[in-house]
Write a protein that holds these residues in place. Structure first.
Motif, PDB file in Angstrom:
ATOM      1  N   ILE A 136       2.021  21.708  -0.933  1.00  0.00           N
ATOM      2  CA  ILE A 136       2.967  22.466  -1.489  1.00  0.00           C
ATOM      3  C   ILE A 136       2.821  22.769  -2.855  1.00  0.00           C
ATOM      4  CG2 ILE A 136       5.482  22.222  -2.005  1.00  0.00           C
ATOM      5  CD1 ILE A 136       6.128  20.968   0.434  1.00  0.00           C
ATOM      6  N   HIS A 137       3.030  21.624  -3.823  1.00  0.00           N
ATOM      7  CA  HIS A 137       2.926  21.882  -5.202  1.00  0.00           C
ATOM      8  C   HIS A 137       1.637  21.421  -6.064  1.00  0.00           C
ATOM      9  CE1 HIS A 137       4.765  17.907  -4.952  1.00  0.00           C
ATOM     10  NE2 HIS A 137       4.183  17.818  -6.091  1.00  0.00           N
ATOM     11  N   ALA A 138       0.894  20.538  -5.463  1.00  0.00           N
ATOM     12  CA  ALA A 138      -0.552  19.954  -5.937  1.00  0.00           C
ATOM     13  C   ALA A 138      -1.624  20.232  -5.373  1.00  0.00           C
ATOM     14  CB  ALA A 138      -0.129  18.458  -6.165  1.00  0.00           C
ATOM     15  N   THR A 139      -1.661  21.572  -5.054  1.00  0.00           N
ATOM     16  CA  THR A 139      -3.016  22.069  -3.963  1.00  0.00           C
ATOM     17  C   THR A 139      -4.228  21.670  -4.599  1.00  0.00           C
ATOM     18  OG1 THR A 139      -2.556  24.286  -5.063  1.00  0.00           O
ATOM     19  CG2 THR A 139      -1.340  23.898  -3.060  1.00  0.00           C
ATOM     20  N   ASN A 140      -4.202  21.454  -5.753  1.00  0.00           N
ATOM     21  CA  ASN A 140      -5.742  21.020  -6.212  1.00  0.00           C
ATOM     22  C   ASN A 140      -5.928  19.689  -6.842  1.00  0.00           C
ATOM     23  OD1 ASN A 140      -6.871  24.103  -6.962  1.00  0.00           O
ATOM     24  ND2 ASN A 140      -5.088  24.095  -8.382  1.00  0.00           N
ATOM     25  N   SER A 141      -4.869  18.887  -6.315  1.00  0.00           N
ATOM     26  CA  SER A 141      -5.188  17.572  -6.163  1.00  0.00           C
ATOM     27  C   SER A 141      -6.121  16.975  -5.510  1.00  0.00           C
ATOM     28  CB  SER A 141      -3.651  16.773  -5.979  1.00  0.00           C
ATOM     29  OG  SER A 141      -3.291  17.142  -4.705  1.00  0.00           O
ATOM     30  N   VAL A 142      -6.737  15.726  -5.785  1.00  0.00           N
ATOM     31  CA  VAL A 142      -7.690  15.259  -4.683  1.00  0.00           C
ATOM     32  C   VAL A 142      -7.283  13.808  -4.516  1.00  0.00           C
ATOM     33  CG1 VAL A 142     -10.105  14.146  -4.660  1.00  0.00           C
ATOM     34  CG2 VAL A 142      -9.593  16.257  -6.189  1.00  0.00           C
ATOM     35  N   LEU A 143      -7.159  13.499  -3.069  1.00  0.00           N
ATOM     36  CA  LEU A 143      -6.654  12.310  -2.163  1.00  0.00           C
ATOM     37  C   LEU A 143      -7.972  11.413  -2.172  1.00  0.00           C
ATOM     38  CD1 LEU A 143      -4.264  13.842   0.379  1.00  0.00           C
ATOM     39  CD2 LEU A 143      -3.675  13.301  -2.137  1.00  0.00           C
ATOM     40  N   ILE A 144      -7.466  10.104  -2.484  1.00  0.00           N
ATOM     41  CA  ILE A 144      -8.654   9.165  -2.578  1.00  0.00           C
ATOM     42  C   ILE A 144      -8.179   7.813  -1.698  1.00  0.00           C
ATOM     43  CG2 ILE A 144     -10.178   7.537  -3.999  1.00  0.00           C
ATOM     44  CD1 ILE A 144      -9.786   9.693  -6.379  1.00  0.00           C
ATOM     45  N   TYR A 145      -8.960   7.589  -0.876  1.00  0.00           N
ATOM     46  CA  TYR A 145      -8.711   6.143  -0.012  1.00  0.00           C
ATOM     47  C   TYR A 145      -9.435   5.005  -0.530  1.00  0.00           C
ATOM     48  CZ  TYR A 145      -6.445   9.443   3.136  1.00  0.00           C
ATOM     49  OH  TYR A 145      -5.549  10.329   3.712  1.00  0.00           O
ATOM     50  N   GLU A 146      -8.961   3.945  -0.336  1.00  0.00           N
ATOM     51  CA  GLU A 146      -9.584   2.665  -0.687  1.00  0.00           C
ATOM     52  C   GLU A 146     -10.921   2.309  -0.344  1.00  0.00           C
ATOM     53  OE1 GLU A 146      -8.615  -2.238  -1.211  1.00  0.00           O
ATOM     54  OE2 GLU A 146      -6.835  -0.653  -0.949  1.00  0.00           O
ATOM     55  N   ALA A 147     -11.206   2.715   1.026  1.00  0.00           N
ATOM     56  CA  ALA A 147     -12.527   2.640   1.819  1.00  0.00           C
ATOM     57  C   ALA A 147     -13.581   3.676   1.244  1.00  0.00           C
ATOM     58  CB  ALA A 147     -12.224   2.659   3.284  1.00  0.00           C
ATOM     59  N   GLY A 148     -13.322   4.773   0.667  1.00  0.00           N
ATOM     60  CA  GLY A 148     -14.424   5.354  -0.063  1.00  0.00           C
ATOM     61  C   GLY A 148     -14.059   6.815   0.023  1.00  0.00           C
ATOM     62  N   GLY A 149     -13.111   7.186   0.937  1.00  0.00           N
ATOM     63  CA  GLY A 149     -13.142   8.676   1.181  1.00  0.00           C
ATOM     64  C   GLY A 149     -12.330   9.384   0.131  1.00  0.00           C
ATOM     65  N   VAL A 150     -13.081  10.309  -0.278  1.00  0.00           N
ATOM     66  CA  VAL A 150     -12.586  11.096  -1.566  1.00  0.00           C
ATOM     67  C   VAL A 150     -12.247  12.584  -1.334  1.00  0.00           C
ATOM     68  CG1 VAL A 150     -13.300  11.848  -3.925  1.00  0.00           C
ATOM     69  CG2 VAL A 150     -13.803   9.597  -3.080  1.00  0.00           C
ATOM     70  N   ASP A 172     -12.603  12.642   6.955  1.00  0.00           N
ATOM     71  CA  ASP A 172     -12.621  14.072   7.640  1.00  0.00           C
ATOM     72  C   ASP A 172     -12.639  15.144   6.502  1.00  0.00           C
ATOM     73  OD1 ASP A 172     -12.414  12.995  10.064  1.00  0.00           O
ATOM     74  OD2 ASP A 172     -10.367  13.522  10.327  1.00  0.00           O
ATOM     75  N   ASN A 173     -13.738  16.067   6.689  1.00  0.00           N
ATOM     76  CA  ASN A 173     -13.990  17.037   5.640  1.00  0.00           C
ATOM     77  C   ASN A 173     -13.904  16.534   4.325  1.00  0.00           C
ATOM     78  OD1 ASN A 173     -13.452  19.129   7.840  1.00  0.00           O
ATOM     79  ND2 ASN A 173     -11.468  18.255   8.050  1.00  0.00           N
ATOM     80  N   ALA A 174     -14.366  15.424   3.908  1.00  0.00           N
ATOM     81  CA  ALA A 174     -14.142  14.915   2.536  1.00  0.00           C
ATOM     82  C   ALA A 174     -15.272  15.478   1.593  1.00  0.00           C
ATOM     83  CB  ALA A 174     -14.434  13.439   2.563  1.00  0.00           C
ATOM     84  N   LEU A 175     -14.987  15.351   0.320  1.00  0.00           N
ATOM     85  CA  LEU A 175     -15.979  15.603  -0.814  1.00  0.00           C
ATOM     86  C   LEU A 175     -17.006  14.722  -0.720  1.00  0.00           C
ATOM     87  CD1 LEU A 175     -13.469  16.813  -3.579  1.00  0.00           C
ATOM     88  CD2 LEU A 175     -14.687  18.407  -2.003  1.00  0.00           C
ATOM     89  N   VAL A 176     -16.781  13.560  -0.767  1.00  0.00           N
ATOM     90  CA  VAL A 176     -17.492  12.313  -0.695  1.00  0.00           C
ATOM     91  C   VAL A 176     -16.979  11.349   0.278  1.00  0.00           C
ATOM     92  CG1 VAL A 176     -18.475  10.593  -2.295  1.00  0.00           C
ATOM     93  CG2 VAL A 176     -17.786  12.970  -3.043  1.00  0.00           C
TER      94      VAL A 176
END
Length: 283
Positions: free
Chosen positions: A40-54, A72-76
């Motif tokens: 919605i409002h943070a379309t350029n945010s990057v979500l990061i998970y503790e196990a390593g999905g970026v 899934d479809n992660a940058l890293v």
């Protein structure tokens, strides 16, 4: 519009996430909040998970931080040590965490509940521990805390400090050499707390509709300070709720239902199929 407490908490948390931020999230409400913000409002945010999905764009609701859906479809797709190293290096803008107990300075306990006559060695309850929460609380630029408001959780003195907030208040974080900015807000099922910029003590800032100040104060284990002008939190929008339910079509988080259990293979297949089909509408 009708909405549930869970939907309200997701909405309130998501609105505190800003565009272009690196957002460290877990599963459950933090995950839904991060995805809603990113759509919605943070379309350029990057979500990061503790196990390593970026930067993942998950194709279904992840069950845990190490679920393959978190890449899934992660940058890293890296490892836990790498993303927690990035936390310690100051690369994480905002982290969303929770706890079993919290005090007025935003310190969290996820280690043990003592109970009368018990000790650390033999507590009433032994909890999962820190995981990455101490790293996040110590080093993220901002920390958002999500917890259910109950007197047994909002206590005068923690049984154990797992993750630091403002420790004893004022300049204590700086004195201990912590690089992160500390907690910014505590989002509960009844209100939002924030922290005084000078004393670093928690105060009531916003109420959910229909909740009274006295109701909140009765669930806090210390003499709660109040904002001069207590605001009302805006309820979730139709768009926010739509996105939440496409991410969580089975109500695992939103409806406190379990999509995991003693299903047959065919039943489990249908559950997964519904999840993938629902979230595909957001991709």
């Amino acid at each position: 519009m009708n909405y549930t407490t869970q939907e309200f908490m997701v909405s309130a948390c998501s609105r505190l996430i800003k565009d272009n931020e690196c957002v460290f999230i877990g599963v459950g409400i933090p995950l839904l909040a991060g995805v809603v913000a990113s759509k919605i409002h943070a379309t350029n945010s990057v979500l990061i998970y503790e196990a390593g999905g970026v930067g993942a764009v998950s194709r279904r609701l992840p069950w845990s931080i190490s679920d393959n859906a978190t890449t899934d479809n992660a940058l890293v797709a890296t490892e836990l040590w790498r993303v927690l190293g990035d936390v310690q290096r100051g690369f994480i803008d905002v982290a969303v965490i929770g706890g079993a107990q919290i005090d007025k300075f935003g310190n969290l306990n996820t280690t043990v509940i003592m109970g009368p006559g018990n000790s650390y060695q033999k507590p009433k309850s032994r909890l999962p521990g820190s995981g990455g929460a101490n790293d996040l609380a110590s080093s993220a630029k901002r920390v958002l805390i999500i917890m259910k408001l109950e007197k047994r959780k909002f206590v005068e003195k923690l049984d154990y400090i797992t993750s630091p907030g403002f420790i004893t208040g004022r300049e204590a974080r700086e004195e201990f050499g912590l690089k992160g900015g500390g907690p910014e807000a505590v989002i509960t099922n009844k209100c939002i707390f924030r922290f005084d910029p000078s004393s670093k003590e928690m105060y009531l800032d916003e109420l959910f509709p229909g909740v009274t100040v006295e109701e909140v104060k009765s669930d806090v284990g210390w003499e709660l300070k109040l904002a001069e002008d207590i605001k009302t939190v805006n309820p979730p929008t139709a768009k926010e709720i739509e996105i939440m339910h496409k991410i969580d079509p089975l109500g695992v988080v939103l409806g406190s239902k379990s999509a995991q259990g003693n299903q047959s293979f065919d039943e489990y297949y249908e559950i997964m199929k519904k999840c993938y089909e629902s979230i595909a509408l957001l991709l």
